[in-house]
Design a protein around this motif. Sequence first.
Motif, short mmCIF file in Angstrom:
data_model
loop_
_atom_site.label_atom_id
_atom_site.label_comp_id
_atom_site.label_asym_id
_atom_site.label_seq_id
_atom_site.Cartn_x
_atom_site.Cartn_y
_atom_site.Cartn_z
N PHE A 135 0.83 -1.21 0.00
CA PHE A 135 0.00 0.00 0.00
C PHE A 135 0.86 1.26 0.00
O PHE A 135 0.50 2.27 -0.62
CB PHE A 135 -0.94 0.00 1.21
N SER A 136 2.01 1.20 0.66
CA SER A 136 2.87 2.38 0.69
C SER A 136 3.50 2.64 -0.67
O SER A 136 3.79 3.79 -1.02
CB SER A 136 3.96 2.24 1.76
N GLU A 137 3.72 1.59 -1.47
CA GLU A 137 4.28 1.78 -2.81
C GLU A 137 3.22 2.15 -3.82
O GLU A 137 3.47 2.95 -4.73
CB GLU A 137 5.02 0.52 -3.25
N ASP A 138 2.05 1.54 -3.71
CA ASP A 138 0.98 1.78 -4.68
C ASP A 138 -0.35 1.84 -3.95
O ASP A 138 -0.86 0.81 -3.52
CB ASP A 138 0.96 0.66 -5.73
N PRO A 139 -0.94 3.03 -3.79
CA PRO A 139 -2.22 3.13 -3.07
C PRO A 139 -3.37 2.37 -3.73
O PRO A 139 -4.36 2.07 -3.08
CB PRO A 139 -2.50 4.63 -3.06
N LYS A 140 -3.25 2.03 -4.99
CA LYS A 140 -4.30 1.27 -5.67
C LYS A 140 -4.34 -0.19 -5.22
O LYS A 140 -5.31 -0.88 -5.46
CB LYS A 140 -4.09 1.33 -7.18
N ALA A 141 -3.29 -0.66 -4.59
CA ALA A 141 -3.20 -2.07 -4.18
C ALA A 141 -3.85 -2.32 -2.82
O ALA A 141 -3.74 -3.42 -2.29
CB ALA A 141 -1.74 -2.51 -4.15
N PHE A 142 -4.52 -1.32 -2.26
CA PHE A 142 -5.08 -1.47 -0.91
C PHE A 142 -6.15 -2.57 -0.87
O PHE A 142 -6.17 -3.39 0.04
CB PHE A 142 -5.68 -0.14 -0.44
N GLY A 143 -7.04 -2.61 -1.84
CA GLY A 143 -8.12 -3.60 -1.85
C GLY A 143 -7.59 -5.02 -1.96
O GLY A 143 -8.05 -5.92 -1.26
N LYS A 144 -6.62 -5.22 -2.85
CA LYS A 144 -6.05 -6.56 -3.01
C LYS A 144 -5.31 -6.99 -1.75
O LYS A 144 -5.38 -8.14 -1.34
CB LYS A 144 -5.10 -6.57 -4.20
N ALA A 145 -4.59 -6.07 -1.14
CA ALA A 145 -3.84 -6.41 0.07
C ALA A 145 -4.77 -6.70 1.23
O ALA A 145 -4.50 -7.59 2.05
CB ALA A 145 -2.89 -5.27 0.42
N LEU A 146 -5.86 -5.98 1.32
CA LEU A 146 -6.81 -6.19 2.41
C LEU A 146 -7.48 -7.57 2.32
O LEU A 146 -7.80 -8.17 3.35
CB LEU A 146 -7.87 -5.09 2.39
N ILE A 147 -7.65 -8.06 1.11
CA ILE A 147 -8.25 -9.39 0.93
C ILE A 147 -7.38 -10.46 1.56
O ILE A 147 -7.88 -11.38 2.23
CB ILE A 147 -8.49 -9.67 -0.57
N PHE A 148 -6.06 -10.35 1.39
CA PHE A 148 -5.17 -11.38 1.96
C PHE A 148 -5.17 -11.34 3.48
O PHE A 148 -5.08 -12.37 4.14
CB PHE A 148 -3.76 -11.21 1.41
N VAL A 149 -5.27 -10.16 4.05
CA VAL A 149 -5.34 -10.06 5.51
C VAL A 149 -6.67 -10.64 6.00
O VAL A 149 -6.72 -11.34 7.01
CB VAL A 149 -5.17 -8.59 5.95
N ALA A 150 -7.75 -10.38 5.29
CA ALA A 150 -9.06 -10.91 5.68
C ALA A 150 -9.11 -12.43 5.55
O ALA A 150 -9.79 -13.10 6.34
CB ALA A 150 -10.16 -10.27 4.84
N LEU A 151 -8.40 -13.00 4.58
CA LEU A 151 -8.35 -14.46 4.45
C LEU A 151 -7.69 -15.09 5.67
O LEU A 151 -8.11 -16.17 6.13
CB LEU A 151 -7.61 -14.86 3.18
N GLY A 152 -6.68 -14.44 6.21
CA GLY A 152 -6.04 -14.95 7.42
C GLY A 152 -6.99 -14.91 8.61
O GLY A 152 -7.01 -15.81 9.44
N GLU A 153 -7.80 -13.87 8.71
CA GLU A 153 -8.77 -13.78 9.80
C GLU A 153 -9.90 -14.80 9.64
O GLU A 153 -10.52 -15.20 10.62
CB GLU A 153 -9.37 -12.37 9.86
N GLY A 154 -10.15 -15.22 8.42
CA GLY A 154 -11.19 -16.22 8.17
C GLY A 154 -10.89 -17.54 8.84
O GLY A 154 -11.81 -18.28 9.22
N ILE A 155 -9.61 -17.85 9.03
CA ILE A 155 -9.24 -19.10 9.70
C ILE A 155 -9.79 -19.12 11.12
O ILE A 155 -10.32 -20.13 11.59
CB ILE A 155 -7.71 -19.26 9.69
#
Length: 144
Positions: free
Chosen positions: A109-129
């Motif tokens: 996200f710090s390199e490309d603000p457009k990647a916030f949605g994609k990055a948030l999905i991976f964090v949410a997948l970890g919480e899904g466990i």
Amino acid sequence: MNVIIYLLPLLAIILLSMPLIPVYRGVTTGVKAKRAVIFNIAAFFGVCLIAILLPFGGLLSAAETANAAAAAGSSAGLGYLAAALVTSVSCIGAGIAVAAAAPAAIGAFSEDPKAFGKALIFVALGEGIALYGLLISILILNKI
């Protein structure tokens, strides 16, 4: 005879944990890796041998264990223990997943603000466990 009943399951637990020793030591290549593979194969066949010997040896029969469990009333206790283990292990796994995904997501996200949605999905997948573990523990508690 009673000592064997306690030692064989303990031996099975030791054999099941043996493959973790090379992982702990960080063995990945070379002669040590070949020894680690042999170590894992020996542990696997040791557990298979114990699984074969326990029923045929007459050490544990289904009728004896069912009667002992009914007499002790341990089925509810084991259900609570299973629910606690499911919740705790799934939360530990979710913590490990989020600990790996969240810093990477912040860096992306710090390199490309457009990647916030994609990055948030991976964090949410970890919480899904953790949510799946909580769901399974609720289902276990409903069966008790």
